[in-house]
Structures are given as structure tokens and as C-alpha cells.
Design an enzyme around this catalytic site. Structure first.
Site, PDB file in Angstrom:
ATOM      1  N   ASP A  62      -5.290 -10.294   3.635  1.00 49.46           N
ATOM      2  CA  ASP A  62      -5.007 -10.559   5.118  1.00 49.46           C
ATOM      3  C   ASP A  62      -4.164  -9.365   5.557  1.00 49.46           C
ATOM      4  OD1 ASP A  62      -4.410 -11.927   7.383  1.00 49.46           O
ATOM      5  OD2 ASP A  62      -2.198 -12.146   6.766  1.00 49.46           O
ATOM      6  N   LYS A  63      -4.523  -8.608   6.974  1.00 46.52           N
ATOM      7  CA  LYS A  63      -3.613  -7.595   7.377  1.00 46.52           C
ATOM      8  C   LYS A  63      -2.323  -8.058   7.682  1.00 46.52           C
ATOM      9  CE  LYS A  63      -4.359  -5.789  11.750  1.00 46.52           C
ATOM     10  NZ  LYS A  63      -3.193  -5.834  12.525  1.00 46.52           N
ATOM     11  N   THR A  64      -2.239  -8.762   8.954  1.00 41.52           N
ATOM     12  CA  THR A  64      -0.988  -8.855   9.589  1.00 41.52           C
ATOM     13  C   THR A  64       0.200  -9.889   8.520  1.00 41.52           C
ATOM     14  OG1 THR A  64      -1.882  -9.019  11.621  1.00 41.52           O
ATOM     15  CG2 THR A  64       0.233  -9.668  11.799  1.00 41.52           C
ATOM     16  N   THR A 211      -9.054  -9.412   9.002  1.00 40.15           N
ATOM     17  CA  THR A 211      -8.015  -9.674  10.163  1.00 40.15           C
ATOM     18  C   THR A 211      -8.677 -10.020  11.305  1.00 40.15           C
ATOM     19  OG1 THR A 211      -6.858  -8.425  11.573  1.00 40.15           O
ATOM     20  CG2 THR A 211      -8.501  -7.360  10.650  1.00 40.15           C
ATOM     21  N   GLY A 212      -8.066 -10.833  12.339  1.00 38.48           N
ATOM     22  CA  GLY A 212      -8.636 -11.033  13.522  1.00 38.48           C
ATOM     23  C   GLY A 212      -8.431 -10.147  14.492  1.00 38.48           C
ATOM     24  N   LYS A 239     -12.509 -17.123   8.553  1.00 36.04           N
ATOM     25  CA  LYS A 239     -12.081 -16.387   7.275  1.00 36.04           C
ATOM     26  C   LYS A 239     -12.408 -17.206   5.874  1.00 36.04           C
ATOM     27  CE  LYS A 239      -8.009 -14.300   9.258  1.00 36.04           C
ATOM     28  NZ  LYS A 239      -6.529 -14.101   9.181  1.00 36.04           N
ATOM     29  N   ASP A 257      -0.440 -14.555   3.926  1.00 32.24           N
ATOM     30  CA  ASP A 257       0.850 -15.293   3.927  1.00 32.24           C
ATOM     31  C   ASP A 257       0.723 -16.696   4.796  1.00 32.24           C
ATOM     32  OD1 ASP A 257      -0.144 -14.708   6.618  1.00 32.24           O
ATOM     33  OD2 ASP A 257       1.478 -13.762   7.515  1.00 32.24           O
ATOM     34  N   ASP A 261      -4.657 -18.633   7.156  1.00 29.94           N
ATOM     35  CA  ASP A 261      -5.614 -18.127   5.829  1.00 29.94           C
ATOM     36  C   ASP A 261      -5.582 -19.125   4.784  1.00 29.94           C
ATOM     37  OD1 ASP A 261      -3.330 -17.030   5.029  1.00 29.94           O
ATOM     38  OD2 ASP A 261      -3.879 -15.154   5.390  1.00 29.94           O
TER      39      ASP A 261
HETATM   40  P1  ADP Z   1      -4.459 -11.565  11.602  1.00 28.21           P
HETATM   41  O1  ADP Z   1      -5.834 -12.276  11.224  1.00 28.21           O
HETATM   42  O2  ADP Z   1      -4.351 -10.179  11.433  1.00 28.21           O
HETATM   43  O3  ADP Z   1      -3.309 -12.259  10.732  1.00 28.21           O
HETATM   44  P2  ADP Z   1      -4.502 -13.699  13.857  1.00 28.21           P
HETATM   45  O4  ADP Z   1      -5.661 -14.275  13.329  1.00 28.21           O
HETATM   46  O5  ADP Z   1      -3.222 -14.398  13.823  1.00 28.21           O
HETATM   47  O6  ADP Z   1      -4.243 -12.301  13.275  1.00 28.21           O
HETATM   48  O7  ADP Z   1      -4.541 -13.307  15.465  1.00 28.21           O
HETATM   49  C1  ADP Z   1      -5.923 -12.328  15.465  1.00 28.21           C
HETATM   50  C2  ADP Z   1      -5.903 -11.630  16.953  1.00 28.21           C
HETATM   51  O8  ADP Z   1      -5.778 -12.962  17.876  1.00 28.21           O
HETATM   52  C3  ADP Z   1      -4.786 -10.818  17.356  1.00 28.21           C
HETATM   53  O9  ADP Z   1      -4.803  -9.659  16.922  1.00 28.21           O
HETATM   54  C4  ADP Z   1      -4.483 -11.043  18.982  1.00 28.21           C
HETATM   55  O10 ADP Z   1      -5.246 -10.023  19.442  1.00 28.21           O
HETATM   56  C5  ADP Z   1      -4.901 -12.432  19.185  1.00 28.21           C
HETATM   57  N1  ADP Z   1      -3.829 -13.491  19.311  1.00 28.21           N
HETATM   58  C6  ADP Z   1      -3.427 -14.549  18.202  1.00 28.21           C
HETATM   59  N2  ADP Z   1      -2.186 -14.916  18.562  1.00 28.21           N
HETATM   60  C7  ADP Z   1      -1.696 -14.296  19.866  1.00 28.21           C
HETATM   61  C8  ADP Z   1      -0.842 -14.416  20.689  1.00 28.21           C
HETATM   62  N3  ADP Z   1       0.306 -15.389  20.522  1.00 28.21           N
HETATM   63  N4  ADP Z   1      -0.618 -13.669  21.808  1.00 28.21           N
HETATM   64  C9  ADP Z   1      -1.686 -12.806  22.176  1.00 28.21           C
HETATM   65  N5  ADP Z   1      -2.512 -12.683  21.280  1.00 28.21           N
HETATM   66  C10 ADP Z   1      -2.779 -13.501  20.134  1.00 28.21           C
HETATM   67 MG    MG Z   2      -1.856 -13.308   9.156  1.00 31.32          MG
END
Ligand code: ADP
Ligand code: MG
Length: 365
Positions: A62-64, A211-212, A239, A257, A261
Site C-alpha cells: 500500500d502506498k500511504t 494506491t487510491g 483493492k 497499514d 486495505d
Molecule cells: P491510499 O490508497 O493511498 O492509502 P486512500 O484510499 O485512503 O489512499 O485515498 C485515496 C484518495 O482518495 C486520496 O489520494 C485522495 O485523493 C482521496 N481522499 C481520501 N480521503 C480523503 C479526504 N479525507 N480528503 C480528501 N481526499 C481524500
Molecule cells: Mg493506506
């Protein structure tokens, strides 16, 4: 005379074979590897899944929050018409009701600018997309590019592209039916991520990212880390399906994390939850990494390979030992003048068990 000889041979055979090294060969390695893993902050929840880890061909991160620290900071504010402070204030007012790492950063940015937040009614989180609520009767949304496209809007500002290509996540502010601003947020790639990827690639494992976030942000991170493949714009509920698809090509582990996911962790051949993570992630994972260090994902796979090698070594040794020592104890070489007394059998038996135990103890991460 003959009976005495037979009884002595029978006794020696029993001494040699019991408690035979063969029976301890595998359990000793299991005990040592579990203890070693726990000691290194790698908690094995599903032993069978851990043992399958030796055959992994790909690892999806996962990225973030996993490859990056997930602690964002607002770096740029774009106002399309109004004032920058109003963009931050409106966005932060809605985000104040969200737990998402992006949301926390937006709120912190408003605090740093000394802006007071506005009351929000009807707050709603849109998983993987953003948040919305209403301020003074007007619908206000803070969202990612995917949702923007769904609403039929374009990010039509020439500053957005370059920000993304620097790896910054850009979220948009929609007030009513107008796109009024955007915020760029920078996340930090964990310093350990690069080494984790290098180690895994060194083991011949393909490294991927899910990633999202937007394609350009994902591409930047993938480039920095030397990832083999990445999948961007994947919504939380997609995912697990993505992992199922990758599973058709590779035996795959998912490292996450747990924010969004957990189903993907369950779907993978090996689910690894990183850091303190969320409770759902811990429940869904086969392995829990106590530290938030992606290198531990490489460590657990390395340990699984070494554990397997030790088991094979011990089994070969114990089988070989029994194959030689039991006939010897039974007196097959009596004709050549070699007879094993029960006492000598006891020494051999102990030695074989000690060797199996020592070999198991030599396991290292
Ligand atoms: P990842 O897959 O990188 O862990 P998320 O699935 O949590 O990220 O979120 C994917 C995308 O959705 C973010 O990059 C953002 O564009 C948007 N997003 C999610 N939650 C929020 C939020 N609270 N405010 C603004 N944008 C959000
Ligand atoms: Mg994440």
C-alpha cells in the site's frame, strides 16, 4: 547366548530410535523460528501462511502509511477566484470531521494559519474519495481526482500537473457546483522503503504498489523506489479484487497499514499488517509487523526461506542418521565385527538430537 544378543540388539535399536531426531527435526525449527520472529517484532498469526511465504513471487505494498509515513503536510494552496485563506478554511472545516491522514494535515494547516473553522452539517466520508458536508446551507466537498471526474469536473489549472509529478497528492475543494480551490499535500517516503524494495528484488521478488492516489503521484513514488509495477486510482473496495487479479499471475503478499486495505490483506496469499495499524488490519493479517518498517516484510520472507531450509536439512540429517544407525544397532555389521552396545547407542541418540537442536538454533534473521 543367542537370546542375550537379540535382547541387547533390540534394546540398542529402541535407544537409537527414541526419542528420535526425526521426530524433533521439524518442531524444533518451528519453535526457534517463531521465537526468533517474535523477538524481532514479527508476529506470526498464521503459521501455515508464514510457511507459504518461502514461495512468494510478488509483494504488493500500500502506498500511504506503508511505503510513505502517511504524515502529510500542506505545501501549496491554489485558489480559483477567491482567497487562499478561504479555501483552507472551508476545506479544513469539513476535514475536521475526518480521521484520514490527509484530513489531519488540512486541519493542521488551518491551525498554523490561525484560521477559525466553520460549523458543518451533514458530514459524510466517501471512502477512497474524500469528504463532504454543508457549510451555511451550501454543499462543500474535499475530494480526490477520481470523484472530481465523477462529478464531470476537470482540474483545469496548469499548476496541478507539476505538483503531482513531484509526488504531491492534490485534493480539490468543491463549493456548491463550483471548483473553488485545490490543496497540494506532500507525504514523505519512509527512509527504510528503498532498502526493503532492494532486498526483496535481491530475492527475485517483484515489488508492486497499490494506491487510491493519482497516477502521476504513484508514478513518482514508484520511480523513487524502483518498483516493478504500480496500480493507481484503486478505490478501497477494489483493492481486494486487484490482489485477486495479481494472484492469477504470482503468489503474492500484501503489505498494508489497514486503512482501507484489510480485505486485500485477507485476499493475498500472505497478508502483512504494518505498524500498530488498525484493529481490523491486525485481525485480517497473517503476520503483524510491530514496527512500521517495510524492511521487516523482507525479513519475514527471508526467515520463511531459512526456516524451510533448516527443516529440510534437519529431516535429511535425521533420516540419514536413522537409516544408518538403526541397522547398525540391529547388528547388520556383526559379521564385520561392528556391534553397537546400548550405551554407545545412547550416546549416538543424544548426539543426533543435539545436532538437530543446534542446527535449529543456528537460524538467524
Ligand atoms: P491510499 O490508497 O493511498 O492509502 P486512500 O484510499 O485512503 O489512499 O485515498 C485515496 C484518495 O482518495 C486520496 O489520494 C485522495 O485523493 C482521496 N481522499 C481520501 N480521503 C480523503 C479526504 N479525507 N480528503 C480528501 N481526499 C481524500
Ligand atoms: Mg493506506
Amino acid at each position: 547366548e543367542g537370546t542375550g544378543f537379540a535382547v541387547e540388539r533390540a534394546a540398542t535399536v529402541m535407544v537409537i530410535a527414541c526419542p528420535h531426531a526425526l521426530g524433533l527435526a521439524v518442531p524444533l525449527v518451528v519453535a526457534v523460528s517463531t521465537a526468533l520472529a517474535a523477538h524481532s517484532g514479527l508476529l506470526i498469526r498464521d503459521r501455515a501462511a508464514f510457511e507459504r511465504a518461502k514461495d512468494l513471487e510478488a509483494v504488493v505494498f500500500d502506498k500511504t502509511g506503508t511505503l510513505t509515513t502517511g504524515t502529510f503536510g500542506v505545501t501549496d494552496v491554489l485558489a480559483f477566484g477567491g482567497a487562499e485563506a478561504d479555501v483552507v478554511r472551508a476545506a479544513a472545516s469539513v476535514e475536521a470531521h475526518s480521521e484520514h491522514p490527509l484530513a489531519r494535515a488540512v486541519v493542521r494547516s488551518a491551525e498554523e494559519r490561525g484560521l477559525s473553522l466553520l460549523p458543518v452539517a451533514g458530514f459524510r466520508a466517501l471512502p477512497g474519495k474524500g469528504v463532504e458536508g454543508s457549510i451555511g446551507g451550501r454543499r462543500v466537498s474535499v475530494v480526490g481526482p477520481g470523484y472530481l471526474a465523477e462529478r464531470g469536473m476537470a482540474a483545469g489549472d496548469e499548476r496541478v500537473g507539476p505538483l503531482r509529478r513531484q509526488g504531491k497528492t492534490v485534493v480539490f475543494l468543491i463549493e456548491g457546483d463550483r471548483l473553488t480551490g485545490a490543496l497540494a499535500l506532500a507525504d514523505i517516503i519512509r527512509p527504510e522503503s528503498g532498502e526493503a524494495i532492494r532486498r526483496l528484488k535481491g530475492m527475485g521478488i517483484r515489488c508492486m504498489m497499490l494506491t487510491g492516489d493519482h497516477h502521476d503521484v504513484a508514478a513518482w513514488v514508484a520511480g523513487e523506489l524502483g518498483l516493478d509495477e504500480f496500480f493507481a486510482g484503486v478505490l478501497p473496495h477494489e483493492k481486494a479484487a486487484k490482489i485477486r487479479e495479481i494472484r492469477r499471475r504470482y503468489r503474492v503478499a500484501m503489505v498494508g497499514d489497514g486503512i482501507n486495505d484489510a480485505p486485500a490483506l485477507v485476499e493475498a496469499d500472505l497478508g502483512i499488517a504494518i505498524g500498530a495499524g488498525t484493529d481490523v488490519a491486525v485481525e485480517s493479517a497473517d503476520i503483524v509487523l510491530v514496527r512500521s518498517d517495510p524492511r521487516d516484510a523482507a525479513a519475514i520472507i527471508d526467515l520463511a526461506k531459512k526456516t524451510y531450509r533448516k527443516m529440510v536439512e534437519n529431516l535429511l540429517w535425521a533420516t540419514g542418521y536413522n537409516a544408518v544407525a538403526i541397522p547398525l544397532a540391529a547388528g547388520v555389521l556383526f559379521g564385520a565385527g561392528i556391534v553397537l552396545t546400548p550405551a554407545a547407542g545412547a550416546v549416538l541418540m543424544s548426539a543426533s538430537t543435539v545436532i538437530v537442536a543446534v542446527n535449529a538454533r543456528m537460524l538467524r534473521v
